[in-house]
Write an enzyme that holds these catalytic residues in place. Structure first.
Site, short mmCIF file in Angstrom:
data_model
loop_
_atom_site.label_atom_id
_atom_site.label_comp_id
_atom_site.label_asym_id
_atom_site.label_seq_id
_atom_site.Cartn_x
_atom_site.Cartn_y
_atom_site.Cartn_z
CG ASN A 131 -2.09 -0.82 0.80
OD1 ASN A 131 -3.05 -0.29 0.26
ND2 ASN A 131 -2.30 -1.98 1.47
CG LEU B 168 -2.53 3.97 16.49
CD1 LEU B 168 -2.92 5.04 15.22
CD2 LEU B 168 -1.08 4.14 16.80
CG HIS C 40 -10.03 -3.37 8.19
ND1 HIS C 40 -9.07 -4.15 9.10
CD2 HIS C 40 -11.18 -4.35 8.13
CE1 HIS C 40 -9.56 -5.17 9.79
NE2 HIS C 40 -10.99 -5.57 9.01
CB VAL D 218 -10.54 -2.27 16.81
CG1 VAL D 218 -9.74 -3.11 16.00
CG2 VAL D 218 -9.87 -2.14 18.41
C1 GAR Z 1 -3.27 -4.87 3.91
O1 GAR Z 1 -4.04 -5.99 3.41
C2 GAR Z 1 -3.86 -3.76 4.76
O2 GAR Z 1 -5.14 -3.80 4.65
C3 GAR Z 1 -3.76 -4.85 6.26
O3 GAR Z 1 -2.53 -5.39 6.04
C4 GAR Z 1 -2.09 -5.60 4.84
C5 GAR Z 1 -0.77 -4.91 4.71
O4 GAR Z 1 -0.15 -4.84 3.08
N1 GAR Z 1 -4.19 -4.14 7.41
C6 GAR Z 1 -4.70 -4.63 8.24
O5 GAR Z 1 -5.10 -5.69 8.09
C7 GAR Z 1 -4.78 -3.57 9.49
N2 GAR Z 1 -5.85 -4.23 10.35
P1 GAR Z 1 0.93 -4.10 2.73
O6 GAR Z 1 2.08 -4.28 4.04
O7 GAR Z 1 1.38 -4.76 1.58
O8 GAR Z 1 0.47 -2.87 2.41
#
Ligand code: GAR
Length: 219
Positions: free
Chosen positions: A17, A96, A112, A147
């Site tokens: 991301n 956080l 998310h 959350v």
């Molecule tokens: C993504 O799928 C994001 O939505 C998720 O972790 C992944 C990170 O991927 N976030 C969560 O689950 C937060 N609760 P990335 O490091 O390749 O961006």
């Protein structure tokens, strides 16, 4: 040209991301720049991506700060030092505390991998599969004290296919994450997002929405 929005990105993992955001900034469409990438994991792929892009990085290991508030205070100090306008959580796997939230009121976004309010917390894609939903997706939202519970900015939906496993579904969702996160940041940078209670209004409004997404597409 008006001043670019200064982004501070918090990431614990691979950083795909983060990469989508960096790429969108570099394309020149998004009036923003990532000025700091902060991670609680020294081995996070996000740090490698940031270094490759010439962006400042910092590791603050949560294990060095047994008190959550002290960990957050250290991150706040670094982000303030970097004069960050908007904090972007991109796969940041720590909750956080108010110390952090109060330092950046209405200036923290998260992504998310579920259609909130379904499946908050960890392993959202697995929970969606186990539940048997036919449509899954992802959500960009402002962060509040709960959350994954803050006001929603954009969501993208994808079908769940019969032969999906966690990996294939996560990949399909991630592709949409890479579309909607830069988009949400762009709307913010353009001053088009207005939080009214739980609602985030976009002005002027986006294109007319889709009428429906059906899965299976039988009707
Ligand atoms: C993504 O799928 C994001 O939505 C998720 O972790 C992944 C990170 O991927 N976030 C969560 O689950 C937060 N609760 P990335 O490091 O390749 O961006």
């Amino acid at each position: 040209m008006s001043k670019k929005l200064r982004l501070g990105v918090l990431a614990s993992g691979n950083g795909s991301n983060l990469q989508a955001i960096i790429d969108r900034c570099r394309e020149g469409e998004l009036p923003a720049e990532v000025v700091l990438v902060l991670s609680n994991k020294s081995q996070a792929g996000a740090l490698t991506r940031a270094r490759k892009a010439g962006i400042a990085t910092l590791v603050i290991d949560h294990r060095d700060h047994p008190e959550r508030a002290a960990f957050d205070q250290a991150m706040v100090a670094a982000l303030r030092n970097a004069e960050v306008d908007l904090v972007v959580l991109a796969g940041f796997m720590r909750i956080l505390t108010p110390v952090f939230l109060e330092a950046f009121p209405q200036r923290i976004m998260n992504i998310h991998p579920a259609l909130l309010p379904a499946f908050p917390g960890i392993k959202a894609q697995r929970k969606a599969l186990e539940y048997g939903v036919k449509i899954a997706g992802c959500t960009v939202h402002f962060v509040d004290p709960g959350v994954d519970s803050g006001p929603i900015i954009i969501q993208a939906a994808v079908p769940v296919l019969d032969d999906d496993d966690e990996t294939t579904l996560s990949r399909r969702i991630l592709e949409q994450e890479h579309r909607i996160y830069p988009e949400a940041i762009q709307l913010y940078a353009e001053g088009r997002l207005h939080i009214e209670g739980r609602h985030v209004r976009i002005s002027p409004p986006q294109k007319p929405p889709l009428l429906a997404l059906l899965n299976p597409p039988t009707v």
